[in-house]
Design a protein around this motif. Sequence first.
Motif, mmCIF file in Angstrom:
data_model
loop_
_atom_site.group_PDB
_atom_site.id
_atom_site.type_symbol
_atom_site.label_atom_id
_atom_site.label_comp_id
_atom_site.label_asym_id
_atom_site.label_seq_id
_atom_site.Cartn_x
_atom_site.Cartn_y
_atom_site.Cartn_z
ATOM 1 N N UNK A 117 0.836 -1.210 0.000
ATOM 2 C CA UNK A 117 0.000 0.000 0.000
ATOM 3 C C UNK A 117 0.868 1.256 0.000
ATOM 4 N N UNK A 118 1.971 1.226 0.748
ATOM 5 C CA UNK A 118 2.875 2.382 0.750
ATOM 6 C C UNK A 118 3.601 2.509 -0.589
ATOM 7 N N UNK A 119 3.997 1.339 -1.174
ATOM 8 C CA UNK A 119 4.703 1.348 -2.453
ATOM 9 C C UNK A 119 3.864 2.028 -3.530
ATOM 10 N N UNK A 120 2.574 1.767 -3.529
ATOM 11 C CA UNK A 120 1.693 2.349 -4.537
ATOM 12 C C UNK A 120 1.281 3.777 -4.174
ATOM 13 N N UNK A 121 0.896 3.968 -2.935
ATOM 14 C CA UNK A 121 0.246 5.230 -2.571
ATOM 15 C C UNK A 121 1.229 6.360 -2.270
ATOM 16 N N UNK A 122 2.470 6.030 -1.913
ATOM 17 C CA UNK A 122 3.427 7.088 -1.577
ATOM 18 C C UNK A 122 3.603 8.049 -2.754
ATOM 19 N N UNK A 123 3.866 7.480 -3.945
ATOM 20 C CA UNK A 123 4.077 8.311 -5.125
ATOM 21 C C UNK A 123 2.754 8.903 -5.633
ATOM 22 N N UNK A 124 1.685 8.104 -5.549
ATOM 23 C CA UNK A 124 0.393 8.619 -6.015
ATOM 24 C C UNK A 124 -0.034 9.824 -5.178
ATOM 25 N N UNK A 125 0.206 9.741 -3.872
ATOM 26 C CA UNK A 125 -0.131 10.851 -2.990
ATOM 27 C C UNK A 125 0.692 12.095 -3.355
ATOM 28 N N UNK A 126 1.996 11.874 -3.621
ATOM 29 C CA UNK A 126 2.849 12.997 -4.003
ATOM 30 C C UNK A 126 2.428 13.610 -5.330
ATOM 31 N N UNK A 127 2.076 12.753 -6.296
ATOM 32 C CA UNK A 127 1.640 13.248 -7.609
ATOM 33 C C UNK A 127 0.322 14.004 -7.490
ATOM 34 N N UNK A 128 -0.582 13.491 -6.634
ATOM 35 C CA UNK A 128 -1.860 14.180 -6.446
ATOM 36 C C UNK A 128 -1.653 15.557 -5.813
ATOM 37 N N UNK A 129 -0.699 15.660 -4.883
ATOM 38 C CA UNK A 129 -0.401 16.966 -4.276
ATOM 39 C C UNK A 129 0.170 17.916 -5.332
ATOM 40 N N UNK A 130 1.003 17.347 -6.236
ATOM 41 C CA UNK A 130 1.553 18.171 -7.316
ATOM 42 C C UNK A 130 0.445 18.697 -8.216
ATOM 43 N N UNK A 131 -0.515 17.824 -8.555
ATOM 44 C CA UNK A 131 -1.626 18.250 -9.417
ATOM 45 C C UNK A 131 -2.471 19.325 -8.737
ATOM 46 N N UNK A 132 -2.669 19.200 -7.431
ATOM 47 C CA UNK A 132 -3.439 20.211 -6.696
ATOM 48 C C UNK A 132 -2.700 21.554 -6.714
ATOM 49 N N UNK A 133 -1.364 21.467 -6.537
ATOM 50 C CA UNK A 133 -0.570 22.703 -6.573
ATOM 51 C C UNK A 133 -0.642 23.357 -7.944
ATOM 52 N N UNK A 134 -0.590 22.543 -9.011
ATOM 53 C CA UNK A 134 -0.711 23.098 -10.362
ATOM 54 C C UNK A 134 -2.078 23.734 -10.572
ATOM 55 N N UNK A 135 -3.116 23.062 -10.051
ATOM 56 C CA UNK A 135 -4.470 23.615 -10.174
ATOM 57 C C UNK A 135 -4.613 24.928 -9.411
ATOM 58 N N UNK A 136 -3.834 25.094 -8.327
ATOM 59 C CA UNK A 136 -3.880 26.329 -7.537
ATOM 60 C C UNK A 136 -3.026 27.437 -8.144
ATOM 61 N N UNK A 137 -2.396 27.154 -9.291
ATOM 62 C CA UNK A 137 -1.617 28.189 -9.961
ATOM 63 C C UNK A 137 -0.137 28.165 -9.664
ATOM 64 N N UNK A 138 0.334 27.196 -8.872
ATOM 65 C CA UNK A 138 1.771 27.081 -8.579
ATOM 66 C C UNK A 138 2.425 26.252 -9.693
ATOM 67 N N UNK A 139 2.632 26.885 -10.840
ATOM 68 C CA UNK A 139 3.032 26.180 -12.058
ATOM 69 C C UNK A 139 4.472 25.696 -12.039
ATOM 70 N N UNK A 140 5.273 26.126 -11.090
ATOM 71 C CA UNK A 140 6.664 25.655 -11.003
ATOM 72 C C UNK A 140 6.784 24.373 -10.186
ATOM 73 N N UNK A 141 5.676 23.885 -9.654
ATOM 74 C CA UNK A 141 5.704 22.674 -8.823
ATOM 75 C C UNK A 141 5.976 21.446 -9.680
ATOM 76 N N UNK A 142 6.882 20.575 -9.205
ATOM 77 C CA UNK A 142 7.190 19.312 -9.875
ATOM 78 C C UNK A 142 7.304 18.212 -8.828
ATOM 79 N N UNK A 143 7.111 16.963 -9.273
ATOM 80 C CA UNK A 143 7.304 15.820 -8.376
ATOM 81 C C UNK A 143 8.592 15.107 -8.800
ATOM 82 N N UNK A 144 9.677 15.224 -8.031
ATOM 83 C CA UNK A 144 10.996 14.748 -8.482
ATOM 84 C C UNK A 144 11.304 13.280 -8.190
#
Length: 483
Positions: free
Chosen positions: A181-208
């Motif tokens: 569950x951590x193997x799958x969700x750790x990155x998915x959670x990070x990517x979802x936070x990145x998408x939320x940041x992009x939606x909020x206008x923080x266009x320089x946000x990346x998931x490294x």
Amino acid sequence: MISIRKQLFTIFLSIGLVMVFTTSLLVNVIIKKNFQMYITNNVKEAGDKIVDGVQKLYDENNLDEELLRDFVIENYMGNFSVSVLDKDKNFICGMLKDDFLKEVKSYLGKNESIDYSLYREDDRAIFNKFNEVVGYVRIGYYPAEMLSSNDMKFQNDVRVSMIWCSSMIMMWFIFAGLYVSRLFTYHIYGISKTSIALADGKLSTRYPFKSKIKEIETLRHSMNYLGEKLERQDTIRKKLISDVSHEIRTPLQILQSNLEAMIDGIYPIDEEQMNLLYKEVVRFGKLLNNLDLLKNVEDNESRMEFRVINLNESLYEVFDAFKIIAKEKKINYHIKSSETERVMVSADKDALKQLWMNILSNAFKFTDVKGEIKVLTTLQNKTCTIIVEDSGIGIAEEDLPFVFERMYRGDKSREQYQGSGIGLTMVKNIVKRHKGKVEIESIEGEYTKIIITLPVHTLMLEPNNISSRMKSYIKIGSKNNKE
């Protein structure tokens, strides 16, 4: 809503519980069945021995009651309730059911209860030499009494082993569930936070952080690429707004200042002043036309009328129009198109003309005086290639990936050249609509090469390629026409 991590962990835990329950149930059923068979075999073997002994005594002494009593006491060993009955099943000697169950209860202890329904008994016949029934041996037993101390210990050990195995299996499933569950969700959670940041206008946000899972890594790469595209488009949008506002402000200020001067009587209202105002109005109109052109470029519903046309004819029509400019700028301007003389393509005539116009205008715009522009066409299998190469200022390496973007005009050194920044965008759209592809190669300060590949519709027939039969048909047709 429940998180994917909790869902995965719940699934693993449920699978573990089902497996443990199913395995335990199956093992218990098998063990119970085997022990039942074990008890049944023991009872049968012991019963056979008792019946054989009583049968032997009968053969020797005709059911002597005292001998029978001694035999029973010596042989049933407390595990069985053995009674000898006559042929009418009247009790002769042995142990009755109630007495046997009392002994069992005393043996098991006061805390253990007796289930009388578990008691079993079997009557076995005794025969004389004439094969007539002369009596019966009644053998009764209580299943728990049939198990030895080793048997009881084995059962207990099996139960303990099952408990330990079940616990270990559940622990492994819990750890596996947490890890997966951590193997799958750790990155998915990070990517979802990145998408939320992009939606909020923080266009320089990346998931490294990279993932070892192909699908998640593809999702991460796509999200980062989307962020880069959004950030680049936002930069272009801001630059466009700045350029448009600057371009609009300049002619308006000139118009305003000149009109105010005319109203105040500072400038005379003559032909010279009116021509100056007219030029600014024309300039302003060109800017608005460029904005309308951009709107048309982004209109995916723009209609094209595809017809079969000769490639070289379309190309030469635009090529010849630039000869005057080439002469004025003293540019070495030439074309080589012998390979595609007979190539026919399915295209919209106006769109194809616009395609060559944009490419050549760009080449002349960024090529200095006494430079060189050459056009080359080639034919390979079912595609034709058109290459336009100039010896102009070139394009910086960092700008190459973005030259087909809307309103992109490269570095500051290119801003001195007039243009709306949508020429190559139109080129890409037109080529795409014609099911072709466009590429660009360039080295800053040396050259720029645009390579366009289009599908060939057919080749024109040359007179030498017409068969003799076809020529005869042509002759016949000519005669008929004369008649």
